[in-house]
Design a protein around this motif. Structure first.
Motif, mmCIF file in Angstrom:
data_model
loop_
_atom_site.group_PDB
_atom_site.id
_atom_site.type_symbol
_atom_site.label_atom_id
_atom_site.label_comp_id
_atom_site.label_asym_id
_atom_site.label_seq_id
_atom_site.Cartn_x
_atom_site.Cartn_y
_atom_site.Cartn_z
ATOM 1 N N ILE A 384 -23.614 -12.925 53.969
ATOM 2 C CA ILE A 384 -22.622 -12.799 55.238
ATOM 3 C C ILE A 384 -21.338 -12.004 54.762
ATOM 4 O O ILE A 384 -21.000 -11.347 55.732
ATOM 5 C CB ILE A 384 -22.276 -14.537 55.269
ATOM 6 C CG1 ILE A 384 -23.620 -15.155 55.682
ATOM 7 C CG2 ILE A 384 -21.282 -14.429 56.527
ATOM 8 C CD1 ILE A 384 -23.360 -16.601 55.623
ATOM 9 N N THR A 385 -20.819 -12.143 53.747
ATOM 10 C CA THR A 385 -19.685 -11.419 53.506
ATOM 11 C C THR A 385 -19.950 -10.104 53.352
ATOM 12 O O THR A 385 -19.175 -9.272 53.789
ATOM 13 C CB THR A 385 -19.132 -11.984 51.881
ATOM 14 O OG1 THR A 385 -20.279 -11.909 50.878
ATOM 15 C CG2 THR A 385 -18.428 -13.442 52.155
ATOM 16 N N SER A 386 -21.227 -9.462 52.886
ATOM 17 C CA SER A 386 -21.577 -8.171 52.616
ATOM 18 C C SER A 386 -21.768 -7.535 54.359
ATOM 19 O O SER A 386 -21.535 -6.626 54.616
ATOM 20 C CB SER A 386 -22.728 -7.986 51.952
ATOM 21 O OG SER A 386 -23.716 -8.423 52.471
ATOM 22 N N THR A 387 -22.160 -8.436 55.065
ATOM 23 C CA THR A 387 -22.548 -7.931 56.432
ATOM 24 C C THR A 387 -21.422 -7.795 57.420
ATOM 25 O O THR A 387 -21.043 -6.786 58.186
ATOM 26 C CB THR A 387 -23.593 -9.164 57.337
ATOM 27 O OG1 THR A 387 -24.719 -9.315 56.464
ATOM 28 C CG2 THR A 387 -23.693 -8.604 58.617
ATOM 29 N N LYS A 392 -17.127 -3.963 59.520
ATOM 30 C CA LYS A 392 -15.936 -3.278 59.314
ATOM 31 C C LYS A 392 -16.016 -1.947 59.275
ATOM 32 O O LYS A 392 -15.380 -0.830 59.923
ATOM 33 C CB LYS A 392 -14.894 -4.008 58.531
ATOM 34 C CG LYS A 392 -14.675 -5.444 58.825
ATOM 35 C CD LYS A 392 -14.032 -6.316 57.709
ATOM 36 C CE LYS A 392 -12.672 -5.641 57.379
ATOM 37 N NZ LYS A 392 -12.103 -6.509 56.186
ATOM 38 N N GLU A 393 -16.921 -1.298 58.200
ATOM 39 C CA GLU A 393 -17.068 -0.054 57.950
ATOM 40 C C GLU A 393 -17.512 0.686 59.045
ATOM 41 O O GLU A 393 -17.397 1.923 59.643
ATOM 42 C CB GLU A 393 -18.104 -0.174 56.901
ATOM 43 C CG GLU A 393 -17.521 -0.274 55.300
ATOM 44 C CD GLU A 393 -18.657 -0.427 54.308
ATOM 45 O OE1 GLU A 393 -19.866 -0.034 54.690
ATOM 46 O OE2 GLU A 393 -18.210 -0.843 53.139
ATOM 47 N N VAL A 398 -11.943 -7.117 63.047
ATOM 48 C CA VAL A 398 -11.836 -8.663 62.898
ATOM 49 C C VAL A 398 -10.657 -9.227 63.302
ATOM 50 O O VAL A 398 -9.742 -8.838 63.225
ATOM 51 C CB VAL A 398 -11.661 -8.833 61.436
ATOM 52 C CG1 VAL A 398 -11.610 -10.332 61.047
ATOM 53 C CG2 VAL A 398 -12.818 -8.319 60.594
ATOM 54 N N LEU A 399 -11.233 -10.085 64.703
ATOM 55 C CA LEU A 399 -10.067 -10.592 65.465
ATOM 56 C C LEU A 399 -9.662 -12.085 64.759
ATOM 57 O O LEU A 399 -8.454 -12.169 64.893
ATOM 58 C CB LEU A 399 -10.556 -10.946 66.803
ATOM 59 C CG LEU A 399 -11.219 -9.669 67.672
ATOM 60 C CD1 LEU A 399 -11.776 -10.160 68.996
ATOM 61 C CD2 LEU A 399 -10.200 -8.619 67.679
ATOM 62 N N VAL A 416 -14.591 -13.913 63.993
ATOM 63 C CA VAL A 416 -14.850 -13.377 65.587
ATOM 64 C C VAL A 416 -14.802 -11.826 65.299
ATOM 65 O O VAL A 416 -13.819 -11.306 64.831
ATOM 66 C CB VAL A 416 -14.023 -14.079 66.485
ATOM 67 C CG1 VAL A 416 -14.321 -13.187 67.732
ATOM 68 C CG2 VAL A 416 -14.420 -15.269 66.768
ATOM 69 N N LEU A 417 -15.705 -11.107 65.588
ATOM 70 C CA LEU A 417 -15.673 -9.652 65.453
ATOM 71 C C LEU A 417 -15.758 -8.899 66.952
ATOM 72 O O LEU A 417 -16.341 -9.463 67.565
ATOM 73 C CB LEU A 417 -16.758 -9.104 64.749
ATOM 74 C CG LEU A 417 -16.976 -9.520 63.134
ATOM 75 C CD1 LEU A 417 -18.336 -8.929 62.719
ATOM 76 C CD2 LEU A 417 -15.907 -9.040 62.468
ATOM 77 N N LEU A 418 -15.037 -7.997 66.847
ATOM 78 C CA LEU A 418 -15.057 -7.132 68.212
ATOM 79 C C LEU A 418 -15.627 -5.879 68.072
ATOM 80 O O LEU A 418 -15.223 -5.178 67.083
ATOM 81 C CB LEU A 418 -13.761 -7.060 68.817
ATOM 82 C CG LEU A 418 -13.455 -6.260 70.078
ATOM 83 C CD1 LEU A 418 -14.344 -6.949 71.452
ATOM 84 C CD2 LEU A 418 -12.061 -5.761 70.585
ATOM 85 N N THR A 419 -16.567 -5.401 68.907
ATOM 86 C CA THR A 419 -17.271 -4.171 68.762
ATOM 87 C C THR A 419 -17.503 -3.341 70.210
ATOM 88 O O THR A 419 -17.454 -4.120 71.180
ATOM 89 C CB THR A 419 -18.888 -4.200 67.986
ATOM 90 O OG1 THR A 419 -19.471 -3.108 67.997
ATOM 91 C CG2 THR A 419 -19.664 -5.123 69.117
#
Length: 547
Positions: A384-387, A392-393, A398-399, A416-419
């Motif tokens: 999970i942390t690596s994903t 981010k890369e 990261v909201l 929550v991520l925004l793409t």
């Protein structure tokens, strides 16, 4: 050996087990606190294999860590050796004839009694063991290890009764009937860590219709699974009908599916493993006495899609629950969210989503105010942390959340991520953790967004449509007909209830055999049609043959 059936019996009408609330000071909270204390004082427990009704200690040991406090372990369990597994398979096959000949009412009574034992005597022990061993909060453990398990067994008896009642028509002088035979051979049940109830159903559904089962539980759910097994034994399951064989998956499963009497796989777990097993079974096909049944529920990349007409507050609250309950470790958890631009900023969706997510408390499940507990273990925490780092890369923002701590337990903050890329890593690949990715679409591109949603992922397990416009709900549900096996309208995409929402998905999510319904029982029966004539035949010819 056959037994007399001296009446036509009807099981009690099933109702869903009421969920206890565990409010402060309530009797159920007091009882649960006592159960947690008892387990914590007695751990680590020792869990044997159980073969032909006898405990087997192989000395080949593994541990089930407590994910909230990984320095401790809940139990030490004995792994099945090849010799133990051979004995389990041989013993199950030996027990099969008498088990399938047992009158249906007696088989049903065993599972109805097991349901009552789970609802009363063992309820708090089951809930406490699931909390500590699998990192579930009170509520998540209650709806799983208590309510859903009980429902699977009570409704299962009811569904089998309905199945047996489905009979063909008969013509004059003829009586037609159908027997729903169990499969020839044994069923291999491979259960996951994330739901105690699933283990009870993976063995219960085949056994209810007269099959014998070899059960390999997930290492991270060993102790709760052992309690489920002991409940079934106390309820009256004869020795050998269900064999309890913890052990390394590759060795146990590989040996079982190579056996000529392997009759069916009942599986819940990863897509990768299920696909490999399907190939291995295919490669063994000439070894088998009959074509094995393959029944599996695997992964999901589940979605919420929000229409401009949606009720924003409801969509936000449903998404927070759907994405983050049980740390996103549900195959049905929401992990991708499509929101129109008109609602995202000006409509208040973004701010409400971030505010509500930021309120979530994460920590040890024995502190009842925590809404999230730990993820299941080190491999999950690392994945999970690596994903999130990879996302981010890729350019995802990261909201809220993004943090993680593994110093005492495997904790990940709800994130929550925004793409801007609707086919990015976290929009297309399963994460199985508390990570939600948002894609904001232009209101004018609603139709294109539905096409994106339908084509981005290999999975088709669950999804939810949020709209107040009835035409939109109807049209969208029709358009996304194959994008999910369970679709929800203005409700979150998790929380299927036995007897109410039959559960399962298509595409890479599994065989969609709908646990929690009559459908699953067809897969573990092999029907035999019987025609009996009462009037003798006087001539072999037909009227059309006359001159």
């Amino acid at each position: 050996m056959s037994f007399a059936q001296l009446g036509s019996f009807t099981v009690p009408p099933p109702t869903n087990e009421p969920t206890k609330n565990y409010a402060p000071g309530s009797p159920e909270r007091v009882a649960l606190e006592a159960a947690l204390k008892d387990i914590q004082q007695a751990l680590p427990f020792e869990v044997p294999c159980v073969v032909n009704g006898k405990e087997v200690r192989t000395g080949n040991l593994d541990k089930q860590p407590i994910p909230s406090t990984h320095a401790k372990h809940l139990c030490t369990f004995h792994n099945a050796t090849p010799e133990v597994l051979k004995s389990a398979i041989d013993g199950a096959l030996k027990a099969q004839k008498q088990w399938e000949s047992l009158p249906w009412a007696d088989r049903a009574a065993i599972f109805l009694r097991a349901a009552d034992l789970a609802a009363t005597k063992y309820r708090y022990q089951l809930v406490a063991a699931t909390m500590l061993g699998q990192g579930k909060t009170i509520w998540q453990a209650e709806i799983d290890a208590a309510c859903e398990l009980i429902d699977f067994w009570r409704f299962g008896a009811h569904f089998v009764q309905e199945l047996y009642a489905i009979q063909p028509k008969s013509s004059e002088g003829v009586w037609n009937r159908v027997e729903y035979r169990p499969l020839e051979g044994f069923v291999l049940a491979v259960s996951p860590f994330n739901f105690t109830a699933i283990g009870g159903n993976l063995v219960g559904a085949p056994a209810l219709v007269g099959n014998v089962v070899v059960w390999k539980p997930a290492p991270a759910a060993t102790y709760a699974s052992y309690i489920v097994f002991k409940i079934l034994v106390e309820a009256g399951i004869p020795p050998g009908v269900i064999q309890f064989v913890p052990g390394p998956a590759e060795e146990v499963v590989g040996q079982a599916i190579a056996h000529p009497s392997f009759a069916a796989l009942h599986f819940t777990g990863s897509t990768h493993v299920f696909r490999k097993l399907w190939k291995d079974i295919g490669n063994n096909i000439e070894k088998y006495r009959a074509y094995p049944r393959i029944v599996g529920e695997t992964g999901g990349k589940n979605w919420h899609v929000v229409h401009p007409s949606a009720d924003v507050k409801n969509a936000v609250m449903q998404t927070v629950r759907g994405a983050f309950e049980y740390q996103g470790q549900k195959c049905s958890a929401c992990s991708r969210l499509y929101v129109p631009r008109s609602l995202w900023e000006q409509g208040g969706f973004k701010q409400q989503l971030l505010d509500e997510t930021a309120k979530i408390a994460v920590g040890d499940v024995t502190k009842f105010t925590n809404f999230l507990g730990p993820v299941i273990g080190r491999p999950a925490w690392d994945r999970i942390t690596s994903t999130v780092a990879k996302a981010k890369e890729e350019g995802a923002q990261v909201l809220v959340g993004g943090g993680a701590d593994d110093s005492t337990g495997y904790f990940v903050q709800p994130t929550v991520l925004l793409t801007t890329d609707p086919q990015s890593l976290t929009m297309s690949q399963e994460i199985f953790g508390p990570v939600l990715t948002v894609y904001v679409y232009e209101d004018s591109k609603w139709e294109e967004t539905l096409d994106l949603l339908d084509s981005t992922s290999i999975y088709a397990l669950t999804g939810a449509i949020f709209a107040q416009d009835r035409n939109v709900l109807a049209q969208t549900a029709a358009r996304l007909r194959h994008a999910a096996g369970n679709v929800y309208l203005n409700d979150k995409c998790t929380g299927a209830v036995v007897g109410q929402q039959p559960f399962g998905g298509g595409r890479a999510s599994g065989t969609n055999d709908k646990s929690g319904s009559i459908g699953i029982f067809y897969r573990f029966t092999s029907a035999r049609a019987v025609k009996e004539s009462f009037a003798g035949l006087q001539s072999w010819g037909y009227p059309s043959n006359l001159a």
